[in-house]
Design a protein around this motif. Structure first.
Motif, short mmCIF file in Angstrom:
data_model
loop_
_atom_site.label_atom_id
_atom_site.label_comp_id
_atom_site.label_asym_id
_atom_site.label_seq_id
_atom_site.Cartn_x
_atom_site.Cartn_y
_atom_site.Cartn_z
N MET A 1 0.86 -1.19 0.00
CA MET A 1 0.00 0.00 0.00
C MET A 1 0.89 1.23 0.00
SD MET A 1 -2.99 0.93 -0.24
CE MET A 1 -3.35 -0.81 -0.47
N ASN A 2 0.60 2.17 -0.90
CA ASN A 2 1.54 3.29 -1.00
C ASN A 2 1.39 4.28 0.15
OD1 ASN A 2 -0.12 5.51 -1.57
ND2 ASN A 2 -0.28 4.93 -3.71
N GLU A 3 2.44 5.07 0.31
CA GLU A 3 2.53 5.94 1.48
C GLU A 3 1.44 7.01 1.52
OE1 GLU A 3 6.31 7.92 2.35
OE2 GLU A 3 7.20 5.93 1.99
N GLU A 4 1.16 7.61 0.35
CA GLU A 4 0.14 8.67 0.34
C GLU A 4 -1.20 8.13 0.85
OE1 GLU A 4 2.07 8.12 -2.32
OE2 GLU A 4 3.20 9.99 -2.54
N PHE A 5 -1.51 6.91 0.43
CA PHE A 5 -2.79 6.34 0.84
C PHE A 5 -2.80 6.08 2.35
CE2 PHE A 5 -6.00 3.07 1.37
CZ PHE A 5 -7.03 3.57 0.60
N GLN A 6 -1.69 5.50 2.83
CA GLN A 6 -1.56 5.26 4.27
C GLN A 6 -1.70 6.56 5.04
OE1 GLN A 6 -1.32 2.44 5.74
NE2 GLN A 6 -0.02 0.99 4.65
N ASP A 7 -1.03 7.61 4.50
CA ASP A 7 -1.06 8.91 5.17
C ASP A 7 -2.47 9.47 5.22
OD1 ASP A 7 1.54 8.83 5.66
OD2 ASP A 7 2.16 10.29 4.14
N LEU A 8 -3.17 9.29 4.09
CA LEU A 8 -4.53 9.84 4.03
C LEU A 8 -5.40 9.21 5.12
CD1 LEU A 8 -6.83 11.44 2.80
CD2 LEU A 8 -7.10 9.64 1.10
N LYS A 113 -5.87 19.31 14.47
CA LYS A 113 -6.29 17.99 13.98
C LYS A 113 -6.75 18.00 12.52
CE LYS A 113 -7.92 14.95 17.63
NZ LYS A 113 -9.11 14.37 18.26
N LEU A 114 -7.19 19.17 12.06
CA LEU A 114 -7.65 19.25 10.66
C LEU A 114 -6.53 18.85 9.70
CD1 LEU A 114 -9.57 22.67 10.62
CD2 LEU A 114 -10.47 20.39 11.12
N ALA A 115 -5.28 18.94 10.18
CA ALA A 115 -4.13 18.59 9.34
C ALA A 115 -4.21 17.14 8.87
CB ALA A 115 -2.84 18.84 10.09
N ALA A 116 -4.97 16.33 9.59
CA ALA A 116 -5.12 14.93 9.20
C ALA A 116 -5.64 14.80 7.77
CB ALA A 116 -6.07 14.21 10.16
N PHE A 117 -6.31 15.84 7.27
CA PHE A 117 -6.94 15.76 5.94
C PHE A 117 -6.06 16.36 4.84
CE2 PHE A 117 -10.19 15.37 9.08
CZ PHE A 117 -10.94 14.30 8.60
N ALA A 118 -4.84 16.78 5.21
CA ALA A 118 -3.96 17.38 4.21
C ALA A 118 -3.69 16.40 3.06
CB ALA A 118 -2.65 17.82 4.85
N GLY A 119 -3.67 15.10 3.39
CA GLY A 119 -3.39 14.08 2.38
C GLY A 119 -4.43 14.01 1.28
N VAL A 120 -5.61 14.57 1.52
CA VAL A 120 -6.67 14.57 0.50
C VAL A 120 -6.19 15.28 -0.77
CG1 VAL A 120 -8.99 15.45 -0.05
CG2 VAL A 120 -8.55 14.41 2.18
N ALA A 121 -5.28 16.24 -0.60
CA ALA A 121 -4.78 16.99 -1.76
C ALA A 121 -4.16 16.07 -2.82
CB ALA A 121 -3.77 18.04 -1.30
#
Lengths: 152, 411
Positions: A1-8, A113-121
Motif C-alpha cells: 500500500m503506498n505511502e500517500e494512501f496510508q497517510d490519508l 487535527k484538521l491537518a489529518a486531511f492534508a493528504g486529500v490533496a
C-alpha cells in the motif's frame, strides 16, 4: 500500500470513521443544513446552535464514506466554541489545504487535527468527500439555505 | 476451485487492447469496470483515426469521392449493426449519441401523443436513462408512471407486473440486463404480455448486446436501445431499433439537415426512415468504429464471449462469497457479468479508493440507479464487471485485495 494512501487514512481518520464524535440529532438547533454529494451519495445533516455569534454546539448525522464522516466528526470537535468569523476562516483554510493550495506545514499550528486531511490533496476525487460537512456548516452560518452541496 | 478453460486465447485477446498494457499506482492495471464502459481493441481505434486520415467527408451530402467513400463506410456499419441484432433491415436502425438519447427520442417522439389517460410501466431496477425520460414525459403530458417491483433475488416481480398491465398501458420500458444486479429479465414474456393489452415495449439493451445474442425480431420488442461504447466501440454513438410502422408514424425528434425531404417557407416534408430521425452531421467516425467493433465480436463469436464472461462471473461470485461480511446484491438464476457488493462497515468509496491503489478499477456509487439503491436500502455499492480481456487471476487479485480492505478499515 503506498505511502500517500496510508497517510490519508492515518489513525485520526480511521478512528473518527469508526467512532464519530458529535454524531447525533440536536434538540432545538438554530440552523440545520443538509449536505449532499449528488454523484456519490454522501449525505449528512449538520446542526448548529449559536450563542450570539459563537457556535455553542455543532453536530451531524447521516452516512457516507470514511473521509466524509471523519471530516464531519473532526470538524464538529474543532468548531465548538468558535465564532462565525472563525468558522468562515477555517472553512477557507480547510478548503485550501485539501485542494493543495496551502501547504499544511504553513498552517499546522492553526489547523491542529484538521491537518489529518492534508493528504486529500493527493487525491482530487476525494476533495468533495472531505469538504461536504464544511460546506454545510458554511451554509448554516452564512445563509438561510437548508441545503448545501459541494458543487457550489 | 479450479479455473474453467476459456473458449479462446485470453492472453492473445489482451494484446489487442493497448490500454490494458499499463501500470496504475505501480501495479498492473486490472480493469473490472466494463459495465461502465468497455475497452477498445486496436482495430477500432485505428478505424477511427484512419477515417480522419483518409476518408473524412460529410455523409449523404456530396458527389465527390471522399463523400462517397465515407457514406459507404457509414452505411455499411449501419447494416452490420442491423444484422448483429437481427433487425431485418438497416432502415430500422437510427443513430443516436447512445442508449440514453435513443430512449429520449422515443419519449419525445412516440410519447408526444400521450395523455393523462395513458400509463407507462417501468421497473425499479432501471438505469436513470430508462427512468427519468419517462418522468419528464409524465410531467409534460400527465400520463401515469407505474413501477414493477423487485423480488428478494433481484428479479422482476412478474406476478405484480401482471396486475399493472391494463388497457391504459401505452408503453412498458424495461432493462434487458441490469447494470447493478446483473439480472437477465424475461423480456420475451414481458413483450408478449404487453402486446396482449396493446402496449408497446421498449428494451434497454445497453448491457445485453455486448454479452448475449440479441434478436430483436424474435424478442418482438417495438423499441430497442443500445450503445457502442459498452461493446468495444467508440463513445458518443448508439442506436435505436424500432419497428418500421412505428418509425413511419412517429414525428421527427430533432429538426435540421439530413432529416428533410423538401423545405419551403410554408413547411417541410420529412426524409424517409431512418434519416427522418437523424438531423445534423452524425458521428461518422463513431459509426465506422462501431462497425469494426462488431467485426471484432463476430471474429470471436458472441456465444463464446457470453460463455467466458459467465465463467468469470460465476468464479468471482464463488470466491467473493467466501469473504466474511461481504454482501452480493442480486441472485438471479439468469444473470450477466456485473457483480455488485458491499463490505460490512466499509463505504464503497473507501473500498474503491483502496482497490485503485492496487491497480484494480471497480465502480463505486449508485450506478445511475437510485430507485434501485432505495429498494436495496443502500446508499451505494461496489461493482466489479467482467469481459473477454479479464482473467481468473484478476478475479483472485480482487478477492485478495478485498480481504486487505477489511483488515485496513476494521483494524
Amino acid at each position: 500500500m503506498n505511502e500517500e494512501f496510508q497517510d490519508l487514512y492515518r489513525e485520526i481518520i480511521l478512528d473518527h470513521n469508526k467512532s464519530p464524535r458529535n454524531c447525533r440529532t440536536m434538540e432545538n438547533p438554530d440552523r440545520v443544513v443538509q449536505g449532499k454529494n449528488p454523484l456519490c451519495g454522501d449525505n449528512y445533516k449538520v446542526y448548529v446552535k449559536l450563542d450570539g455569534d459563537t457556535v455553542s454546539d455543532v453536530s451531524f448525522e447521516g452516512s457516507g464514506c470514511a473521509i466524509s464522516k471523519a471530516s464531519a466528526s473532526v470538524m464538529t470537535e474543532f468548531l465548538k466554541g468558535k465564532s462565525i468569523d472563525e468558522v468562515e476562516k477555517f472553512f477557507n483554510l480547510f478548503h485550501e489545504m485539501v485542494t493543495g493550495k496551502l501547504d499544511v506545514d504553513d498552517c499546522f499550528d492553526e489547523v491542529g487535527k484538521l491537518a489529518a486531511f492534508a493528504g486529500v490533496a493527493e487525491f482530487p476525487v476525494r476533495v468533495k468527500c472531505a469538504t461536504l460537512a464544511w460546506h454545510a456548516v458554511h451554509t448554516a452560518v452564512t445563509s438561510e439555505e437548508a441545503e448545501a452541496s459541494t458543487e457550489s | 476451485m479450479t479455473t474453467p478453460k476459456a473458449p479462446f486465447d485470453v492472453q492473445k485477446i489482451r494484446k489487442d487492447f493497448p490500454v490494458l498494457n499499463q501500470t496504475v499506482n505501480k501495479q498492473p492495471l486490472v480493469y473490472l469496470d466494463t459495465t461502465a464502459t468497455s475497452q477498445k481493441p486496436y482495430s477500432v481505434i485505428e478505424s477511427v483515426s484512419n477515417y480522419y486520415i483518409n476518408d473524412n467527408a460529410n455523409v449523404h451530402r456530396g458527389i465527390h469521392s471522399l463523400a462517397a467513400r465515407s457514406t459507404k463506410k457509414y452505411e455499411n456499419s449501419r447494416q452490420k449493426i442491423a444484422d448483429f441484432i437481427g433487425a431485418g433491415s438497416s432502415r430500422n436502425i437510427i443513430f443516436t449519441r447512445g442508449t440514453t438519447e435513443a430512449i429520449n427520442l422515443v419519449a419525445t417522439s412516440f410519447g408526444s401523443t400521450f395523455t393523462a389517460e395513458d400509463e407507462i410501466i417501468v421497473s425499479l431496477m432501471e438505469h436513470h436513462s430508462n427512468f427519468v425520460p419517462w418522468q419528464l414525459l409524465s410531467e409534460r403530458t400527465g400520463c401515469k408512471l407505474k413501477f414493477i417491483q423487485i423480488t428478494e433475488n433481484g428479479e422482476l416481480d412478474m406476478n405484480q407486473f401482471d396486475l399493472l398491465l391494463t388497457e391504459k398501458t401505452k408503453l412498458v420500458a424495461v432493462v434487458h440486463i441490469s447494470n447493478v444486479l446483473g439480472t437477465v429479465n424475461p423480456i420475451e414474456e414481458i413483450v408478449a404480455k404487453s402486446h396482449n393489452v396493446g402496449a408497446k415495449v421498449l428494451i434497454d439493451g445497453a448491457q445485453s448486446v455486448p454479452h448475449v445474442k440479441v434478436d430483436v425480431q424474435k424478442i418482438d420488442c417495438d423499441f430497442f436501445a443500445f450503445s457502442a461504447h459498452k461493446m468495444m466501440g467508440p463513445t458518443g454513438i448508439g442506436a435505436l431499433y424500432a419497428k418500421e410502422e412505428l418509425l413511419k408514424a412517429m414525428p421527427p425528434y430533432h429538426g435540421g439537415g439530413e432529416m428533410i425531404h423538401t423545405v419551403t417557407k410554408e413547411g417541410t416534408t420529412w426524409a424517409d426512415i431512418p434519416y427522418k430521425f437523424e438531423a445534423g452531421t452524425p458521428n461518422i467516425a463513431g459509426v465506422i468504429g462501431w462497425g469494426v467493433a462488431i467485426d471484432y465480436i463476430n471474429q470471436i463469436g458472441i456465444d463464446k464471449i457470453h460463455d467466458y464472461s459467465d465463467m468469470l462471473t460465476r468464479y468471482a461470485i464463488e470466491k467473493l462469497s467466501t469473504i466474511d461480511g461481504l454482501t452480493i446484491y442480486g441472485n438471479a438464476k439468469n444473470r450477466g457479468a456485473a457483480v455488485s457488493f458491499n463490505l460490512k462497515d466499509v463505504h464503497p468509496h473507501d473500498v474503491s479508493h483502496f482497490l485503485d491503489q492496487k491497480g484494480i478499477a471497480v465502480r463505486a456509487g449508485h450506478h445511475c440507479a437510485q430507485p434501485l439503491m432505495t429498494e436495496l436500502k443502500v446508499d451505494a455499492t461496489n461493482r466489479a464487471s467482467f469481459y473477454i480481456y479479464n482473467t481468473f487471476e484478476e478475479v483472485d487479485k480482487l478477492v485478495e485485495a478485498l480481504k486487505e480492505v477489511k483488515a485496513f478499515f476494521t483494524f
